[in-house]
Design a protein around this motif. Structure first.
Motif, short mmCIF file in Angstrom:
data_model
loop_
_atom_site.label_atom_id
_atom_site.label_comp_id
_atom_site.label_asym_id
_atom_site.label_seq_id
_atom_site.Cartn_x
_atom_site.Cartn_y
_atom_site.Cartn_z
N SER A 21 0.84 -1.19 0.00
CA SER A 21 0.00 0.00 0.00
C SER A 21 0.87 1.24 0.00
N CYS A 22 0.37 2.30 -0.60
CA CYS A 22 1.07 3.57 -0.60
C CYS A 22 0.04 4.69 -0.50
N ALA A 23 0.13 5.45 0.58
CA ALA A 23 -0.80 6.55 0.80
C ALA A 23 -0.08 7.87 0.59
N ALA A 24 -0.67 8.71 -0.26
CA ALA A 24 -0.11 10.02 -0.55
C ALA A 24 -0.84 11.09 0.25
N SER A 25 -0.08 12.03 0.79
CA SER A 25 -0.68 13.12 1.55
C SER A 25 0.14 14.38 1.36
N GLY A 26 -0.43 15.50 1.80
CA GLY A 26 0.26 16.77 1.67
C GLY A 26 -0.32 17.60 0.54
N SER A 27 0.53 18.36 -0.11
CA SER A 27 0.08 19.31 -1.14
C SER A 27 -0.14 18.61 -2.48
N ILE A 28 -1.20 17.83 -2.52
CA ILE A 28 -1.57 17.12 -3.75
C ILE A 28 -2.97 17.55 -4.14
N ASN A 52 -3.69 4.74 -14.31
CA ASN A 52 -4.00 6.13 -14.60
C ASN A 52 -5.24 6.58 -13.83
N LYS A 53 -5.50 7.87 -13.93
CA LYS A 53 -6.65 8.45 -13.24
C LYS A 53 -7.94 7.80 -13.71
N SER A 54 -7.96 7.41 -14.98
CA SER A 54 -9.16 6.79 -15.56
C SER A 54 -9.34 5.35 -15.10
N GLY A 55 -8.28 4.79 -14.52
CA GLY A 55 -8.34 3.40 -14.09
C GLY A 55 -7.68 2.42 -15.02
N SER A 56 -7.19 2.90 -16.15
CA SER A 56 -6.48 2.01 -17.07
C SER A 56 -5.14 1.62 -16.45
N THR A 57 -4.72 0.41 -16.76
CA THR A 57 -3.52 -0.14 -16.13
C THR A 57 -2.50 -0.60 -17.15
N SER A 68 -1.68 -7.28 -9.37
CA SER A 68 -2.81 -6.43 -9.71
C SER A 68 -2.66 -5.09 -8.99
N ILE A 69 -2.76 -4.01 -9.76
CA ILE A 69 -2.67 -2.67 -9.18
C ILE A 69 -4.07 -2.07 -9.10
N SER A 70 -4.33 -1.34 -8.03
CA SER A 70 -5.62 -0.67 -7.87
C SER A 70 -5.39 0.62 -7.08
N ARG A 71 -6.38 1.48 -7.08
CA ARG A 71 -6.25 2.74 -6.36
C ARG A 71 -7.57 3.14 -5.75
N ASP A 72 -7.46 3.87 -4.66
CA ASP A 72 -8.62 4.47 -4.00
C ASP A 72 -8.43 5.97 -4.10
N ALA A 74 -10.32 8.43 -3.33
CA ALA A 74 -10.77 9.19 -2.17
C ALA A 74 -9.69 9.23 -1.08
N LYS A 75 -8.86 8.20 -1.04
CA LYS A 75 -7.81 8.12 -0.03
C LYS A 75 -6.42 8.41 -0.58
N ASN A 76 -6.35 8.72 -1.88
CA ASN A 76 -5.05 8.95 -2.53
C ASN A 76 -4.09 7.79 -2.24
N THR A 77 -4.61 6.60 -2.39
CA THR A 77 -3.84 5.40 -2.05
C THR A 77 -3.80 4.44 -3.24
N VAL A 78 -2.65 3.85 -3.42
CA VAL A 78 -2.47 2.85 -4.47
C VAL A 78 -2.03 1.54 -3.81
N TYR A 79 -2.52 0.44 -4.39
CA TYR A 79 -2.23 -0.89 -3.86
C TYR A 79 -1.58 -1.75 -4.94
N LEU A 80 -0.79 -2.71 -4.49
CA LEU A 80 -0.26 -3.72 -5.39
C LEU A 80 -0.47 -5.07 -4.75
N GLN A 81 -1.37 -5.84 -5.33
CA GLN A 81 -1.61 -7.20 -4.87
C GLN A 81 -0.68 -8.12 -5.64
N MET A 82 0.16 -8.82 -4.89
CA MET A 82 1.16 -9.68 -5.49
C MET A 82 0.81 -11.13 -5.18
#
Length: 115
Positions: A21-28, A52-57, A68-72, A74-82
């Protein structure tokens, strides 16, 4: 100031699974793409997966069908399921975020595949 906080790395046996998981915060304000890169000892950093923002991978050939990569947004978070991990997946995995007019990187999380 932008912070990327990665979590989920560790030691797993071949054939096992891991979720990063990777959560982004701050001036974004606008995130255009989020991705995971990895760098194994003695090798160059390589793209593992991007969403991408559109959800394309986009995936590296070596991980297609296993990761598998996915993102939330609302939480500015990206996941990588390995899944079905292999010895050659051992590396430091870095989170990458392209946002506004810049790119930010995480500090890296170690993933070790070993029996």
């Amino acid at each position: 100031q932008v912070q990327l906080v990665e979590s989920g790395g560790g030691l797993v046996q071949p054939g096992g699974s891991l979720r990063l998981s990777c959560a982004a915060s701050g001036s974004i304000f606008n995130i255009y793409a989020m991705a995971w890169y990895r760098q194994a000892p003695g090798k160059q950093r390589e793209l593992v997966a991007l969403i991408n923002k559109s959800g394309s991978t986009n995936y590296a050939e070596s991980v297609k069908g296993r990761f598998s990569i996915s993102r939330d947004n609302a939480k500015n978070t990206v996941y990588l399921q390995m899944n079905s991990v292999k010895l050659e997946d051992t590396a430091v995995y870095y989170c990458y975020v392209r946002h506004d007019l810049r790119v930010s990187w995480g500090q890296g999380t170690q993933v070790t595949i070993s029996s």
